[in-house]
Write a protein that holds these residues in place. Structure first.
Motif, PDB file in Angstrom:
ATOM      1  N   LEU A  21       3.722 -11.139   1.535  1.00 27.86           N
ATOM      2  CA  LEU A  21       4.752 -10.367   1.508  1.00 27.86           C
ATOM      3  C   LEU A  21       5.340 -10.169  -0.067  1.00 27.86           C
ATOM      4  O   LEU A  21       5.417  -9.276  -0.623  1.00 27.86           O
ATOM      5  CB  LEU A  21       5.937 -11.198   2.216  1.00 27.86           C
TER       6      LEU A  21
ATOM      7  N   SER B 291       2.163   1.138   1.981  1.00 23.65           N
ATOM      8  CA  SER B 291       2.983   0.072   2.534  1.00 23.65           C
ATOM      9  C   SER B 291       3.453   0.303   3.820  1.00 23.65           C
ATOM     10  O   SER B 291       3.992  -0.713   4.611  1.00 23.65           O
ATOM     11  CB  SER B 291       3.998  -0.208   1.396  1.00 23.65           C
ATOM     12  N   VAL B 292       3.504   1.461   4.272  1.00 23.59           N
ATOM     13  CA  VAL B 292       3.881   1.738   5.669  1.00 23.59           C
ATOM     14  C   VAL B 292       3.080   1.158   6.841  1.00 23.59           C
ATOM     15  O   VAL B 292       3.406   0.369   7.552  1.00 23.59           O
ATOM     16  CB  VAL B 292       4.296   3.307   5.869  1.00 23.59           C
TER      17      VAL B 292
ATOM     18  N   ILE C  67       1.377 -14.485   6.159  1.00 22.09           N
ATOM     19  CA  ILE C  67       2.428 -13.568   6.040  1.00 22.09           C
ATOM     20  C   ILE C  67       3.383 -13.873   4.701  1.00 22.09           C
ATOM     21  O   ILE C  67       3.787 -12.762   4.050  1.00 22.09           O
ATOM     22  CB  ILE C  67       3.319 -13.692   7.189  1.00 22.09           C
ATOM     23  N   PHE C  68       3.790 -14.939   4.438  1.00 18.64           N
ATOM     24  CA  PHE C  68       4.538 -15.186   3.286  1.00 18.64           C
ATOM     25  C   PHE C  68       3.944 -14.849   2.088  1.00 18.64           C
ATOM     26  O   PHE C  68       4.686 -14.311   1.273  1.00 18.64           O
ATOM     27  CB  PHE C  68       5.106 -16.821   3.310  1.00 18.64           C
TER      28      PHE C  68
ATOM     29  N   GLU D  67       2.149   4.239  -2.286  1.00 26.00           N
ATOM     30  CA  GLU D  67       3.391   3.688  -2.020  1.00 26.00           C
ATOM     31  C   GLU D  67       3.368   3.917  -0.548  1.00 26.00           C
ATOM     32  O   GLU D  67       4.018   3.236   0.175  1.00 26.00           O
ATOM     33  CB  GLU D  67       4.663   4.373  -2.782  1.00 26.00           C
TER      34      GLU D  67
ATOM     35  N   ILE E 264       4.737  -6.785  -2.018  1.00 24.88           N
ATOM     36  CA  ILE E 264       6.208  -6.141  -2.697  1.00 24.88           C
ATOM     37  C   ILE E 264       5.742  -5.946  -4.176  1.00 24.88           C
ATOM     38  O   ILE E 264       6.097  -4.949  -4.996  1.00 24.88           O
ATOM     39  CB  ILE E 264       7.377  -7.135  -2.633  1.00 24.88           C
TER      40      ILE E 264
ATOM     41  N   ASP F 270       4.123   2.019  -9.210  1.00 24.35           N
ATOM     42  CA  ASP F 270       5.025   2.959  -9.869  1.00 24.35           C
ATOM     43  C   ASP F 270       4.439   3.319 -11.191  1.00 24.35           C
ATOM     44  O   ASP F 270       4.257   2.368 -12.111  1.00 24.35           O
ATOM     45  CB  ASP F 270       6.393   2.171  -9.932  1.00 24.35           C
TER      46      ASP F 270
ATOM     47  N   VAL G 152       4.118  -2.894  -5.028  1.00 15.03           N
ATOM     48  CA  VAL G 152       4.660  -1.699  -5.213  1.00 15.03           C
ATOM     49  C   VAL G 152       5.395  -1.142  -6.636  1.00 15.03           C
ATOM     50  O   VAL G 152       5.212  -0.204  -7.068  1.00 15.03           O
ATOM     51  CB  VAL G 152       6.025  -1.695  -4.144  1.00 15.03           C
ATOM     52  N   PHE G 153       5.413  -2.429  -7.627  1.00 15.18           N
ATOM     53  CA  PHE G 153       6.052  -2.399  -8.677  1.00 15.18           C
ATOM     54  C   PHE G 153       4.821  -1.734  -9.468  1.00 15.18           C
ATOM     55  O   PHE G 153       4.965  -0.825 -10.451  1.00 15.18           O
ATOM     56  CB  PHE G 153       6.272  -3.363  -9.488  1.00 15.18           C
TER      57      PHE G 153
END
Lengths: 283, 609
Positions: free
Chosen positions: B419, B383-384, B415-416, B380, B423, B430, B426-427
Motif C-alpha cells: 500500500l 493502479s486500477v 498488503i500493508f 497512473e 501510493i 506525476d 503515484v507520486f
C-alpha cells in the motif's frame, strides 16, 4: 450496513481527518527557491491530500479486520461465511480508482506540466552546463563568460533562466533541490531546463541551493556539485564582472570557482579510475 | 557432487578453448593476441556452454540428439540436489536454497552500504568501493527478486497445484536452473575484476567505459535472462496443457494465475534486457557504437530497451507475491477468496499494462516532452488493476476467521507494505513531482517498499507456508513470529525515513551526502542493522527445523489446494492417481465442499519407483 461496517466507516473518517490535517500542515519539502518549486510542491501536496483517504480506507478495513476477526483460541478450524464476492462493490471499487486515476492525470499531472512549460521560450538568461567526469563546466553565453571545474553558478532573482545541459562523457544530471528541477546531461545532445528563482540566497543559507549530479556517473559522483547563488540583478551583474576578471586573470581560486579543491579531496578515490579500455574512444 | 565437478572442469576447458579461438582469430586478422574484454566475453560464452554440457546436458540429453542412448539417471538422496535432476520438486528446492543464499549475501552488502552511509564523509569505503558494493547489492537482489518465487515455488508447487506429475519439459526445467550458478559466479567475478559502478541499471555510456566488472554484470543479466525465458516457457506450457480433469480456468488457484501472468511477462520481455546487455557488450568488446553518440549511437536508446523489460520485471517480482498473499489470506482467513475473478482480471490487467509504462523511468532523461504524458497516464492507470488485488485481500479478511500464523502475518505485511509502495509510486508517476524526486532516496524507499515490502515479504510468506510441505517438517512457530515482527518493524523503520531523505535533497547512489542529513542517515543505518539481524533468526529456524523439526502432517494448515491432499513431502510422482477437481479451492463455509478427489489410492503405491 452492520455494526462492523459502521465502525470502519467512523475509523475511516477519523483517520482521514488526522491524515489530511498532517498532509495540509506538515512541511515535507525543503526551501522553495523557484516558481517551479511552488508548482511541484502544490502538486505534491494535492497528491498527498488525495492519497490520504485511499490509504486510510484500506488501513481502516485492514486493521479492523485483523483485530476484530482474529480467530480466538479454539476457533482456528471454524470457517467464515461463504461470501464469494460482490460485483456491485467490485464495480464501485474499480470505478472509484479509475476516476481518481483519471483525475490525477489532469490535476496535478497535466496542469503541473502546463505550468512548468509556461516559461518555455521566454528565457531572459541562458546558462550552459556541461558535465564531465567529475565536474561541471559552466558558461554564460550572453556575457561571454565561461569557466571550467565550476564550484558555483549565479542566477539573478525573478529572472527566467534556461539551462542548456550536455555532457562530454557519460550521463550526468543537473538537480537543484531548492528549485525541485532536474534534467539529465546526455552526451551528444542538449537538454533544457527552465527555472525562475524567487528567493535570494546561496548554499550557505540553505544547502538545497546547489547543483547536484543526480545520475550515477562513476567514482566522483557524490561530490559533483556546485553552489547556486541567487542574487539581486545588480549584484548578479557585479558577480559576472568579477567572474570575468578572475577567469581572464589567474586568480580564479579567489572566488572559489575552480575545482582544484574538489579534485584534491577526491584524489585518493579517483586514482586510476578512468582507465576503462575503450574510454579513449569516448573522450 | 560429481556432475558439478564435471561441469566446472568442462567450463574451464570451454573457457580455455574460447580464449584460444579468440587469440587465433585476432592473430589471423593481424591484431595483438590479447585483449581483456573480448577474452572475457569469449571465455565466458564457451565456458558457460562447457558448464551446461558438463553438468548434465551432454550425458542425459545431448547424447540423444546424436542418436546415441542417453545415460540413465541413477542419483538418489541428497546428491540429487547437485545433479541434473529433472524432478520439479528437486529443482524448486535447488532454486530456493541457492537464491536465498544469494539473498543473504546481498543483504550483507546492504549492511556494508549502510555502514558507509551512517555518517557523512568517508568511513569504511572510498567512493569507488562504495559504488561496487551498492551495484552488487542491487544487481544480486534484483536477480533474487525476479527468480526466487518463480523458480522455487513456481517449480515446486505449480505442477502439484494443477494435479500434474511434473513440468511439461523436465529437462528444460533442469537446464533453466543450472543457468543460475554461473550468475553467482559472474557476480563474484565482477567483484574480483574490480567491481563495477553502474548500479543494477548499467546505463551506458558509463557501462561501456568503466571497469571490466561492468561486463560481468552484462553477462550475468544475459545468463539469468536465459534461465527466466526457459523457465517461463515451461510454466506456461505446463499450466495450459497439464491441468487435472475438472481444473477449469475458473477453478485455478490464484497463486497459479499469478505465476502464469509472471511467466507471460518473463517470456515476452526478458529478451529485451538481453538485447540491451548484448549491445553493451558488443559496444565494449567489438567496437560497435550502438550507444556511443560520438559515433552515431544513442545513449538513451539503452534506457528504452532496458526499461522495456525492467519495468515489466518489477511485476515479475510482485505478481507472484500477490498470488502467495491472496492464496494464504484465503486459507488462513478460512473464507473464500473475495472477488476471485476480479483479482485474476487485475493481475492480467497488470500484465498487459506493464508493457506500456516503461518510459516513466525517464521523465528527466531528456525524453521528448510530449512523450512523458502518455507514460504518466498509463502509469497512473495501472493502479486500477493493482487495486483489484487489494479489494480481494480486504474482502477476504472481512468476517473471516483469521489464523494469524507466521505465513499469514507475512501475507498481511505484503498488503500493508505494498500500500505504501503503491501510493508513493503515484507520486513518482506525476511528471512535475518526479522532476524533483527522480533519482533520490524517495525512489529508493518506494522500490524497497514494493520489491522488498511486497515481493520479499511474499517470498517469506511462501517459505513459511510451504516449508512443511517441501521439507516434511514443521518450522518453529515462535521463532517464525519473532522473525516476522523483527523483520517487519526493522523494515519500516529503515525505509520510511528514506522518503523524507529523498524529498530533502539526498540523491541515490552516493557514498557521501550533505552533512545536515547525517542524523537521519544514522537512524536509517541503525534500523538497517536491526533489520539485517532478523535474518539470523530465520536462518537458525530454517536449518534447525529442516534437520530435526517436528514431522509435518499432510495438511497442517487445513488448506484446500491440491498440494495439501498428498503427503509432506510429496512422493516422486506427486499423486497416486490423477486427481479429479470438482470445485475451486476456496469453498470455505460450505459444509462438505471439496476442491478435488483423489481416487482411492491403489495401495501400496506402484513399486516402479
Amino acid at each position: 450496513m452492520n455494526r462492523d461496517g459502521v465502525i470502519v466507516a467512523i475509523l475511516w473518517v477519523v483517520m482521514t481527518a488526522i491524515g489530511e490535517w498532517i498532509a495540509l500542515t506538515a512541511r515535507f519539502m525543503p526551501m522553495v527557491g523557484a516558481e517551479e518549486a511552488a508548482v511541484i510542491d502544490e502538486a505534491f501536496t494535492l497528491l498527498l491530500v488525495l492519497a490520504v483517504p485511499v490509504a486510510t480506507l484500506v488501513l481502516a478495513f485492514f486493521f479492523y479486520s485483523i483485530l476484530r476477526f482474529r480467530a480466538k483460541d479454539g476457533e482456528e478450524t471454524q470457517e467464515g461465511p461463504p461470501v464469494r464476492g460482490n460485483n456491485a462493490l467490485a464495480i464501485l471499487w474499480v470505478l472509484g480508482s479509475l476516476i481518481l486515476a483519471v483525475y490525477i492525470v489532469f490535476n496535478p499531472g497535466l496542469k503541473g506540466i502546463r505550468e512548468l512549460e509556461a516559461s518555455k521560450g521566454q528565457e531572459e538568461l541562458v546558462i550552459q552546463i556541461e558535465g564531465v567526469q567529475w565536474h561541471w563546466n559552466v558558461s554564460y553565453p550572453d556575457y561571454d563568460l565561461s569557466y571550467e571545474r565550476a564550484l558555483q553558478i549565479a542566477l539573478p532573482v525573478d529572472t527566467r533562466v534556461r539551462f542548456d545541459i550536455t555532457s562530454q562523457d557519460v550521463l550526468h544530471s543537473v538537480w537543484v533541490p531548492a528549485f525541485r528541477m532536474k534534467m539529465d546531461a546526455v552526451p551528444g545532445r542538449v537538454t533544457t531546463l527552465y527555472v525562475t528563482p524567487t528567493e535570494v540566497g546561496d548554499f550557505s543559507v540553505d544547502p538545497n541551493l546547489r547543483v547536484q549530479c543526480a545520475e550515477l556517473c562513476g567514482t566522483g559522483h557524490p561530490l559533483m556539485r556546485m553552489d547556486v547563488r541567487v542574487l539581486e540583478p545588480e549584484e548578479f551583474q557585479e558577480w559576472i564582472q568579477e567572474a570575468k576578471e578572475m577567469v581572464m586573470g589567474s586568480g580564479m581560486e579567489g572566488m572559489d570557482m575552480s575545482g582544484q579543491e574538489m579534485s584534491g579531496e577526491m584524489s585518493g578515490d579517483m586514482s586510476g579510475e578512468k582507465s576503462g579500455e575503450s574510454s579513449s574512444d569516448s573522450q | 557432487m560429481k556432475p558439478v565437478f564435471k561441469g566446472i572442469l568442462w567450463a574451464v576447458l570451454g573457457a580455455i578453448l574460447g580464449i584460444a579461438l579468440l587469440v587465433v582469430i585476432r592473430l589471423a586478422f593481424g591484431l595483438p593476441a590479447w585483449k581483456a574484454g573480448p577474452a572475457v566475453a569469449m571465455g565466458y560464452l564457451f565456458g558457460l556452454s562447457g558448464w551446461l554440457l558438463g553438468v548434465g546436458v551432454w550425458d542425459y540429453w545431448a547424447l540423444g540428439w546424436l542418436g546415441r542412448p542417453n545415460k540413465q539417471y541413477t542419483t538418489t538422496g541428497w546428491r540429487r540436489y547437485f545433479d541434473f535432476d529433472t524432478d520439479h520438486k528437486v529443482i524448486g528446492i535447488q532454486y530456493g536454497v541457492l537464491l536465498v543464499i544469494l539473498f543473504l549475501i546481498a543483504g550483507l552488502l546492504a549492511m556494508v552500504v549502510r555502514y558507509e552511509l551512517m555518517r557523512p564523509g568517508r568511513d569504511l569505503l572510498n567512493s569507488a568501493e562504495y559504488n561496487n558494493m551498492m551495484s552488487l547489492h542491487g544487481t544480486t537482489m534484483v536477480f533474487v527478486a525476479v527468480a526466487t518465487i518463480m523458480g522455487a515455488f513456481g517449480n515446486y508447487l505449480v505442477p502439484i497445484m494443477i494435479g500434474a506429475d511434473d513440468m511439461a519439459y523436465p529437462r528444460l526445467n533442469a537446464l533453466s536452473f543450472w543457468f543460475v550458478p554461473p550468475v553467482g559466479f559472474l557476480l563474484l567475478g565482477a567483484a574480483l575484476a574490480g567491481g563495477y559502478d553502474t548500479g543494477w541499471t548499467g546505463y551506458t555510456p558509463l557501462a561501456t567505459v568503466t571497469r571490466m566488472g561492468a561486463m560481468f554484470y552484462n553477462l550475468a543479466f544475459l545468463t539469468i535472462g536465459f534461465s527466466s525465458i526457459l523457465g517461463s516457457i515451461n510454466i506456461i506450457t505446463t499450466v495450459i496443457t497439464m491441468r487435472a480433469p475438472g481444473l477449469t480456468w475458473g477453478r485455478l488457484p490464484i497463486f497459479v494465475w499469478s505465476i502464469l501472468g509472471t511467466a507471460a511477462l518473463s517470456m515476452l520481455f526478458t529478451q529485451f534486457v538481453g538485447l540491451a546487455m548484448l549491445m553493451t557488450v558488443l559496444d565494449r568488446v567489438a567496437g560497435f557504437s550502438f550507444f556511443d553518440p560520438s559515433r552515431g549511437g544513442n545513449p538513451i536508446l539503452y534506457q528504452h530497451v532496458f526499461w522495456f523489460y525492467s519495468h515489466p520485471a518489477v511485476y515479475v517480482m510482485i505478481l507472484p507475491a500477490f498470488g502467495i498473499a491472496l492464496e494464504i489470506i484465503s486459507h488462513f482467513a478460512r473464507k473464500p477468496l473475495f472477488a476471485y475473478k476480479w483479482a485474476v482480471a487485475g493481475m492480467l490487467g497488470v500484465v498487459v499494462m506493464s508493457a506500456i509504462v516503461w518510459a516513466h523511468h525517464m521523465f528527466t532523461a531528456g525524453l521528448e516532452e510530449k512523450l512523458a504524458i502518455p507514460f504518466m497516464i498509463s502509469t497512473e492507470l495501472i493502479s486500477v488493476p493493482t487495486g483489484m488485488v487489494f479489494l480481494a485481500a480486504l474482502g477476504t479478511l472481512w468476517h473471516g476467521k483469521l489464523n494469524l500464523k507466521t505465513p499469514m502475518l507475512f501475507a498481511l505485511a505484503v498488503i500493508f507494505n505494498f500500500l505504501i509502495g503503491g501510493i508513493t509510486g503515484v507520486f513518482l508517476s506525476d511528471v512535475p513531482v518526479d522532476m524533483h524526486l527522480q533519482d533520490t532516496y524517495f525512489v529508493v524507499a518506494h522500490f524497497h517498499y514494493t520489491i522488498v515490502g511486497g515481493g520479499i515479504f511474499g517470498l517469506f510468506a511462501g517459505i513459511y507456508y510451504w516449508f512443511p510441505k517441501m521439507t516434511g517438517r514443521m518450522y518453529n512457530e515462535k521463532l517464525g513470529k519473532l522473525h516476522f515482527w523483527w523483520m517487519f518493524i526493522g523494515f519500516n523503520l529503515t525505509f520510511l525515513p528514506m522518503f523524507w531523505l529523498g524529498i530533502n535533497g539526498m540523491n541515490r547512489r552516493i557514498a557521501d551526502y550533505m552533512p545536515q542529513l547525517g542524523g537521519l542517515n544514522m537512524w536509517v543505518s541503525m534500523a538497517a542493522f536491526f533489520l539485517g539481524a532478523s535474518f539470523i533468526v530465520f536462518v537458525y529456524n530454517m536449518v534447525v527445523s529442516w534437520v530435526r523439526g517436528e514431522q509435518a502432517a499432510a495438511n497442517p494448515w487445513g488448506a484446500r489446494t491440491l498440494e495439501w491432499l498428498i503427503p509432506s513431502p510429496p512422493p516422486l510422482h506427486n499423486f497416486p492417481t490423477e486427481p479429479q477437481v470438482v470445485d475451486d479451492p476456496y469453498g470455505y463455509g460450505v459444509p462438505g465442499s471439496v476442491h478435488a478427489r483423489l481416487a482411492a489410492a491403489p495401495s501400496p503405491a506402484p513399486a516402479s519407483d
